[in-house]
Design a protein around this motif. Sequence first.
Motif, short mmCIF file in Angstrom:
data_model
loop_
_atom_site.label_atom_id
_atom_site.label_comp_id
_atom_site.label_asym_id
_atom_site.label_seq_id
_atom_site.Cartn_x
_atom_site.Cartn_y
_atom_site.Cartn_z
N ILE A 1 0.85 -1.20 0.00
CA ILE A 1 0.00 0.00 0.00
C ILE A 1 0.88 1.25 0.00
CG2 ILE A 1 -1.62 1.32 1.44
CD1 ILE A 1 -3.04 -1.30 2.00
N ASP A 2 2.01 1.15 0.67
CA ASP A 2 3.06 2.18 0.60
C ASP A 2 4.27 1.56 -0.09
OD1 ASP A 2 1.54 3.92 2.23
OD2 ASP A 2 2.39 3.02 4.04
N ARG A 3 5.12 2.40 -0.63
CA ARG A 3 6.41 1.91 -1.13
C ARG A 3 7.14 1.20 0.00
NH1 ARG A 3 11.57 5.41 -3.29
NH2 ARG A 3 12.45 3.79 -4.62
N SER A 4 7.73 0.06 -0.31
CA SER A 4 8.38 -0.76 0.71
C SER A 4 9.82 -1.03 0.30
CB SER A 4 7.60 -2.08 0.87
OG SER A 4 8.17 -2.89 1.86
N ASN A 5 10.77 -0.60 1.13
CA ASN A 5 12.19 -0.80 0.80
C ASN A 5 13.00 -1.02 2.08
OD1 ASN A 5 12.47 1.81 1.88
ND2 ASN A 5 12.28 2.77 -0.13
N GLN A 6 14.30 -1.19 1.92
CA GLN A 6 15.12 -1.48 3.09
C GLN A 6 15.10 -0.32 4.09
OE1 GLN A 6 18.86 -3.60 2.82
NE2 GLN A 6 18.54 -3.97 0.64
N GLU A 7 14.95 0.90 3.60
CA GLU A 7 14.97 2.07 4.47
C GLU A 7 13.82 2.03 5.48
OE1 GLU A 7 15.09 6.98 4.20
OE2 GLU A 7 14.54 5.80 2.43
N ASN A 8 12.62 1.63 5.03
CA ASN A 8 11.47 1.67 5.94
C ASN A 8 11.05 0.28 6.44
OD1 ASN A 8 10.17 0.68 3.64
ND2 ASN A 8 8.66 2.33 3.52
N GLY A 9 11.96 -0.69 6.37
CA GLY A 9 11.72 -1.98 7.00
C GLY A 9 10.91 -2.95 6.16
N CYS A 10 11.30 -3.12 4.89
CA CYS A 10 10.57 -4.05 4.02
C CYS A 10 10.75 -5.49 4.51
CB CYS A 10 11.05 -3.92 2.58
SG CYS A 10 12.74 -4.49 2.27
N MET A 11 9.88 -6.34 4.04
CA MET A 11 9.97 -7.77 4.36
C MET A 11 11.25 -8.36 3.77
SD MET A 11 7.08 -10.63 3.62
CE MET A 11 7.62 -12.25 3.15
N ARG A 12 11.77 -9.39 4.44
CA ARG A 12 12.94 -10.12 3.93
C ARG A 12 12.76 -11.60 4.23
NH1 ARG A 12 17.79 -8.74 8.27
NH2 ARG A 12 16.52 -8.94 10.15
N VAL A 13 13.34 -12.45 3.39
CA VAL A 13 13.19 -13.90 3.55
C VAL A 13 14.56 -14.57 3.46
CG1 VAL A 13 10.89 -13.86 2.49
CG2 VAL A 13 12.88 -14.45 1.09
N ILE A 14 14.61 -15.79 3.97
CA ILE A 14 15.76 -16.67 3.75
C ILE A 14 15.33 -17.69 2.69
CG2 ILE A 14 17.46 -18.21 4.78
CD1 ILE A 14 17.57 -15.39 5.94
N PRO A 15 15.80 -17.54 1.45
CA PRO A 15 15.30 -18.39 0.35
C PRO A 15 15.50 -19.87 0.62
CG PRO A 15 16.63 -16.57 -0.50
CD PRO A 15 16.80 -16.57 0.99
N GLY A 16 14.51 -20.65 0.19
CA GLY A 16 14.61 -22.10 0.25
C GLY A 16 14.28 -22.72 1.59
N THR A 17 13.98 -21.90 2.60
CA THR A 17 13.76 -22.45 3.95
C THR A 17 12.34 -23.00 4.14
OG1 THR A 17 13.33 -20.19 4.72
CG2 THR A 17 15.53 -21.07 5.10
N HIS A 18 11.53 -22.96 3.08
CA HIS A 18 10.17 -23.49 3.18
C HIS A 18 10.15 -25.02 3.23
CE1 HIS A 18 11.28 -23.42 -0.98
NE2 HIS A 18 10.18 -24.02 -1.38
N ASN A 19 11.29 -25.64 3.01
CA ASN A 19 11.36 -27.11 3.05
C ASN A 19 12.01 -27.63 4.32
OD1 ASN A 19 10.20 -27.53 0.44
ND2 ASN A 19 12.13 -26.86 -0.48
N ASN A 20 12.23 -26.76 5.31
CA ASN A 20 13.03 -27.14 6.48
C ASN A 20 12.23 -27.73 7.63
OD1 ASN A 20 15.17 -26.08 5.11
ND2 ASN A 20 15.57 -24.40 6.50
N GLY A 21 10.90 -27.63 7.61
CA GLY A 21 10.12 -28.03 8.78
C GLY A 21 10.08 -26.91 9.80
N PHE A 22 9.55 -27.18 10.99
CA PHE A 22 9.40 -26.14 12.02
C PHE A 22 10.75 -25.86 12.69
CE2 PHE A 22 5.06 -27.90 11.76
CZ PHE A 22 4.36 -26.72 11.52
N SER A 23 11.03 -24.59 12.91
CA SER A 23 12.29 -24.16 13.50
C SER A 23 12.19 -24.04 15.02
CB SER A 23 12.71 -22.80 12.92
OG SER A 23 12.90 -22.89 11.53
N GLU A 24 13.33 -23.83 15.66
CA GLU A 24 13.38 -23.62 17.10
C GLU A 24 13.36 -22.12 17.38
OE1 GLU A 24 16.22 -24.83 20.94
OE2 GLU A 24 16.72 -25.53 18.92
N TYR A 25 12.56 -21.70 18.38
CA TYR A 25 12.34 -20.29 18.68
C TYR A 25 12.91 -19.92 20.04
CZ TYR A 25 9.12 -19.73 14.72
OH TYR A 25 8.58 -19.65 13.46
#
Length: 247
Positions: free
Chosen positions: A131-155
């Motif tokens: 809805i607003d421009r989203s970039n690194q300056e204002n805290g855009c989303m970021r992902v770790i690629p390929g981690t969707h196949n890892n199962g549940f992580s430890e928190y």
Amino acid sequence: MQQKESLLTPEDAAYYNQNGYFLYKKPLFSEQKLNLLTNIFEEHLKLKGAKLSDELDTPHFRDERLLEFLLADEVLDLVEPIIGPNIGLWSSHFISKEPVVGRATPWHEDSAYWKGRVSSFDKIVTVWLAIDRSNQENGCMRVIPGTHNNGFSEYEKVDSSKNLFRSQIKNIDDSQAVYFELERGECSLHDSRIIHGAKANTSPYRRCGYTMRYFSTETRVIPERNENHKVWLARGRDVAGSRFENI
């Protein structure tokens, strides 16, 4: 009858399946329709009371005008190449990080918060509309690629006054992160299991996104674990026997 052209190419879908995300760098809605959605968000922001502006969860439960966007062909045509023709609407969420004080979103998997509520997680996709421009300056989303196949992580626990959630995934290597920089009206897609988050917004610019989440109706929504949660059949037919609001 001529078949409608898919918004994602087979190569786009293959990239998503391999990496767990895809950036759709085109306008999702017309400018007029995007402005209507923005106006609805601004109304919700004014009425939020004591809630923080990153806590406007499932607003479509309270405001059915949002179903016009959530059940729109523009979105479902984007989702179908990823999860197939039988699509349920799982949830939506306005996530607005205010200038300077917008909290960080710790590293997490969406699936970890839905554990036990659905029968499987392999065909759940989130469309994150800028809805607003989203970039690194204002805290855009970021992902770790390929981690969707890892199962549940430890928190581990984190300070909830500075973070959107009270916990985060342990031992993440930030150097592997891909940042989702989007212009207003563009969107990203990500798998429910991928590790993702966002830094705090320390900039003078607001960062608002509307998340629209969908699942294949092959996945069963478990009624006793979703007592006050409502889902809609968005396209196709119910396969697993879930309880939908509109059928």
